[in-house]
Motif scaffolding. Structure first.
Motif, PDB file in Angstrom:
ATOM      1  N   THR A  54       0.897  -1.162  -0.107  1.00 61.23           N
ATOM      2  CA  THR A  54      -0.009  -0.029   0.065  1.00 61.23           C
ATOM      3  C   THR A  54       0.934   1.335   0.067  1.00 61.23           C
ATOM      4  O   THR A  54       0.596   2.264  -0.693  1.00 61.23           O
ATOM      5  CB  THR A  54      -0.968   0.133   1.093  1.00 61.23           C
ATOM      6  N   ALA A  55       1.877   1.344   0.969  1.00 58.00           N
ATOM      7  CA  ALA A  55       2.779   2.509   0.966  1.00 58.00           C
ATOM      8  C   ALA A  55       3.554   2.649  -0.439  1.00 58.00           C
ATOM      9  O   ALA A  55       3.690   3.695  -0.908  1.00 58.00           O
ATOM     10  CB  ALA A  55       3.812   2.119   1.994  1.00 58.00           C
ATOM     11  N   GLN A  56       3.877   1.720  -1.179  1.00 59.99           N
ATOM     12  CA  GLN A  56       4.477   1.637  -2.321  1.00 59.99           C
ATOM     13  C   GLN A  56       3.749   2.267  -3.398  1.00 59.99           C
ATOM     14  O   GLN A  56       4.146   3.216  -4.116  1.00 59.99           O
ATOM     15  CB  GLN A  56       4.906   0.176  -2.924  1.00 59.99           C
ATOM     16  N   ARG A  57       2.601   1.747  -3.284  1.00 57.70           N
ATOM     17  CA  ARG A  57       1.486   2.569  -4.380  1.00 57.70           C
ATOM     18  C   ARG A  57       1.114   3.741  -3.972  1.00 57.70           C
ATOM     19  O   ARG A  57       0.772   4.617  -5.125  1.00 57.70           O
ATOM     20  CB  ARG A  57       0.135   1.573  -4.192  1.00 57.70           C
ATOM     21  N   LEU A  58       1.112   3.991  -2.765  1.00 60.25           N
ATOM     22  CA  LEU A  58       0.748   5.567  -2.575  1.00 60.25           C
ATOM     23  C   LEU A  58       2.089   6.427  -3.039  1.00 60.25           C
ATOM     24  O   LEU A  58       1.761   7.653  -3.370  1.00 60.25           O
ATOM     25  CB  LEU A  58       0.638   5.726  -1.024  1.00 60.25           C
ATOM     26  N   ARG A  59       3.336   5.970  -2.706  1.00 54.69           N
ATOM     27  CA  ARG A  59       4.321   6.951  -3.079  1.00 54.69           C
ATOM     28  C   ARG A  59       4.416   6.822  -4.730  1.00 54.69           C
ATOM     29  O   ARG A  59       4.772   7.947  -5.211  1.00 54.69           O
ATOM     30  CB  ARG A  59       5.492   6.075  -2.603  1.00 54.69           C
ATOM     31  N   ALA A  60       4.044   5.840  -5.301  1.00 53.39           N
ATOM     32  CA  ALA A  60       4.100   5.907  -6.860  1.00 53.39           C
ATOM     33  C   ALA A  60       3.075   6.702  -7.456  1.00 53.39           C
ATOM     34  O   ALA A  60       3.105   7.128  -8.783  1.00 53.39           O
ATOM     35  CB  ALA A  60       3.842   4.403  -7.408  1.00 53.39           C
ATOM     36  N   ASP A  61       1.936   7.168  -6.863  1.00 54.56           N
ATOM     37  CA  ASP A  61       0.797   8.053  -7.484  1.00 54.56           C
ATOM     38  C   ASP A  61       1.160   9.724  -7.056  1.00 54.56           C
ATOM     39  O   ASP A  61       1.274   9.881  -5.871  1.00 54.56           O
ATOM     40  CB  ASP A  61      -0.624   7.775  -6.730  1.00 54.56           C
ATOM     41  N   PRO A  62       1.356  10.345  -8.094  1.00 56.35           N
ATOM     42  CA  PRO A  62       1.619  11.607  -7.770  1.00 56.35           C
ATOM     43  C   PRO A  62       0.593  12.462  -6.820  1.00 56.35           C
ATOM     44  O   PRO A  62       1.024  13.412  -6.032  1.00 56.35           O
ATOM     45  CB  PRO A  62       1.720  12.451  -9.235  1.00 56.35           C
ATOM     46  N   ARG A  63      -0.466  11.727  -6.813  1.00 57.27           N
ATOM     47  CA  ARG A  63      -1.459  12.598  -5.922  1.00 57.27           C
ATOM     48  C   ARG A  63      -1.377  12.299  -4.670  1.00 57.27           C
ATOM     49  O   ARG A  63      -1.945  13.208  -3.716  1.00 57.27           O
ATOM     50  CB  ARG A  63      -2.979  12.158  -6.483  1.00 57.27           C
ATOM     51  N   LEU A  84      10.956  -3.379   8.114  1.00 55.50           N
ATOM     52  CA  LEU A  84      11.581  -2.150   8.546  1.00 55.50           C
ATOM     53  C   LEU A  84      12.441  -1.489   7.190  1.00 55.50           C
ATOM     54  O   LEU A  84      12.120  -0.574   6.809  1.00 55.50           O
ATOM     55  CB  LEU A  84      12.310  -2.082   9.597  1.00 55.50           C
ATOM     56  N   GLU A  85      13.078  -2.532   6.922  1.00 53.58           N
ATOM     57  CA  GLU A  85      14.285  -2.059   5.606  1.00 53.58           C
ATOM     58  C   GLU A  85      13.161  -2.087   4.385  1.00 53.58           C
ATOM     59  O   GLU A  85      13.290  -1.064   3.746  1.00 53.58           O
ATOM     60  CB  GLU A  85      14.915  -3.268   5.447  1.00 53.58           C
ATOM     61  N   VAL A  97      10.455   1.726   0.273  1.00 52.75           N
ATOM     62  CA  VAL A  97       9.319   2.331  -0.185  1.00 52.75           C
ATOM     63  C   VAL A  97       8.917   3.781   0.204  1.00 52.75           C
ATOM     64  O   VAL A  97       8.056   4.223  -0.288  1.00 52.75           O
ATOM     65  CB  VAL A  97       8.075   1.551  -0.148  1.00 52.75           C
ATOM     66  N   GLY A  98       9.694   4.142   0.896  1.00 56.50           N
ATOM     67  CA  GLY A  98       9.360   5.797   1.435  1.00 56.50           C
ATOM     68  C   GLY A  98       8.729   6.049   2.728  1.00 56.50           C
ATOM     69  O   GLY A  98       7.831   6.973   2.774  1.00 56.50           O
ATOM     70  N   ARG A 107      10.626  12.670   4.766  1.00 54.85           N
ATOM     71  CA  ARG A 107      10.871  11.320   4.179  1.00 54.85           C
ATOM     72  C   ARG A 107      12.276  11.114   3.836  1.00 54.85           C
ATOM     73  O   ARG A 107      12.922  12.037   3.483  1.00 54.85           O
ATOM     74  CB  ARG A 107       9.976  11.299   2.806  1.00 54.85           C
ATOM     75  N   GLY A 108      12.993   9.885   4.120  1.00 56.04           N
ATOM     76  CA  GLY A 108      14.159   9.615   4.002  1.00 56.04           C
ATOM     77  C   GLY A 108      14.972   9.867   4.926  1.00 56.04           C
ATOM     78  O   GLY A 108      16.146   9.382   5.032  1.00 56.04           O
ATOM     79  N   ARG A 109      14.558  10.363   6.004  1.00 60.36           N
ATOM     80  CA  ARG A 109      15.408  10.841   7.051  1.00 60.36           C
ATOM     81  C   ARG A 109      15.818   9.621   8.085  1.00 60.36           C
ATOM     82  O   ARG A 109      14.899   8.764   8.271  1.00 60.36           O
ATOM     83  CB  ARG A 109      14.663  11.753   8.195  1.00 60.36           C
ATOM     84  N   ARG A 110      16.854   9.201   8.441  1.00 58.10           N
ATOM     85  CA  ARG A 110      17.278   8.054   9.167  1.00 58.10           C
ATOM     86  C   ARG A 110      17.343   8.328  10.748  1.00 58.10           C
ATOM     87  O   ARG A 110      17.690   9.525  10.862  1.00 58.10           O
ATOM     88  CB  ARG A 110      18.401   7.480   8.595  1.00 58.10           C
ATOM     89  N   GLY A 111      17.551   7.571  11.518  1.00 56.29           N
ATOM     90  CA  GLY A 111      17.589   7.756  13.014  1.00 56.29           C
ATOM     91  C   GLY A 111      16.330   7.810  13.811  1.00 56.29           C
ATOM     92  O   GLY A 111      15.130   7.431  13.197  1.00 56.29           O
ATOM     93  N   THR A 112      16.589   8.105  15.038  1.00 57.10           N
ATOM     94  CA  THR A 112      15.478   8.139  16.023  1.00 57.10           C
ATOM     95  C   THR A 112      14.562   9.299  15.837  1.00 57.10           C
ATOM     96  O   THR A 112      15.140  10.365  15.414  1.00 57.10           O
ATOM     97  CB  THR A 112      15.745   7.877  17.345  1.00 57.10           C
ATOM     98  N   ALA A 113      13.353   9.359  16.290  1.00 57.83           N
ATOM     99  CA  ALA A 113      12.370  10.360  16.152  1.00 57.83           C
ATOM    100  C   ALA A 113      12.512  11.168  17.617  1.00 57.83           C
ATOM    101  O   ALA A 113      11.741  10.333  18.632  1.00 57.83           O
ATOM    102  CB  ALA A 113      11.280  10.017  15.692  1.00 57.83           C
ATOM    103  N   GLY A 114      12.804  12.218  17.766  1.00 55.79           N
ATOM    104  CA  GLY A 114      12.625  12.985  18.627  1.00 55.79           C
ATOM    105  C   GLY A 114      13.105  12.169  20.148  1.00 55.79           C
ATOM    106  O   GLY A 114      12.217  12.122  21.180  1.00 55.79           O
TER     107      GLY A 114
END
Length: 150
Positions: free
Chosen positions: A67-76, A93-94, A99-100, A128-135
């Motif tokens: 689903t994530a892959q399809r969402l990323r592939a759609d410009p909308r 996770l990888e 897929v973003g 998107r694309g940032r690595r590491g822990t969140a806050g």
């Protein structure tokens, strides 16, 4: 952003988990719409226009990573913030990173960890694309729970 804190599309095949996520996010001012799997998510995403989408990985018809892959592939929908909320393996996770997917929260999770992740994504503080822990969130510790930005 839609609503006071934003609009979230929660996608999970478990009615209990959908309700748990819904209640916790609504208490924090989010508008919440739910879907039972990735196929329904793709059917309603344009009408819902969410700020954030939470996806379980293992679901019938269409899983969360596809689903994530399809969402990323759609410009909308490619700009939407996506968080995986699931009991995932390292491979999941990888794959999510590839897929973003923007963030990750492992089940079981603390409700406030969920709210914090969704709030950060809705406010655009995680890119998107940032690595590491969140806050300062834990990665891979605490009774199986982890929270990670990808």
């Amino acid at each position: 952003m839609s609503g006071e804190s934003g609009r979230v599309l929660v996608v999970d095949d478990s009615a209990v988990i959908r309700q748990l996520i819904r209640v916790n996010l609504e208490l924090e001012g989010f508008q919440v719409v739910t879907a039972v799997d990735g196929a329904e998510c793709l059917d309603v995403v344009h009408a819902v226009q969410p700020d954030v989408i939470t996806l379980d990985v293992v679901m019938p018809r269409l899983d969360g990573l596809r689903t994530a892959q399809r969402l990323r592939a759609d410009p909308r929908t490619s700009h939407l913030r996506i968080a995986i909320v699931s009991a995932c393996t390292q491979l999941d996770l990888e794959r999510g990173e590839s897929v973003g997917v923007d963030g990750y929260l492992a089940k079981p999770f603390e409700p406030m960890e969920l709210v914090a992740l969704v709030r950060r994504l809705a406010c655009g503080r995680e890119r998107r694309g940032r690595r590491g822990t969140a806050g300062g969130a834990r990665v891979g510790g605490g009774g199986g729970r982890s929270h990670r930005s990808l």
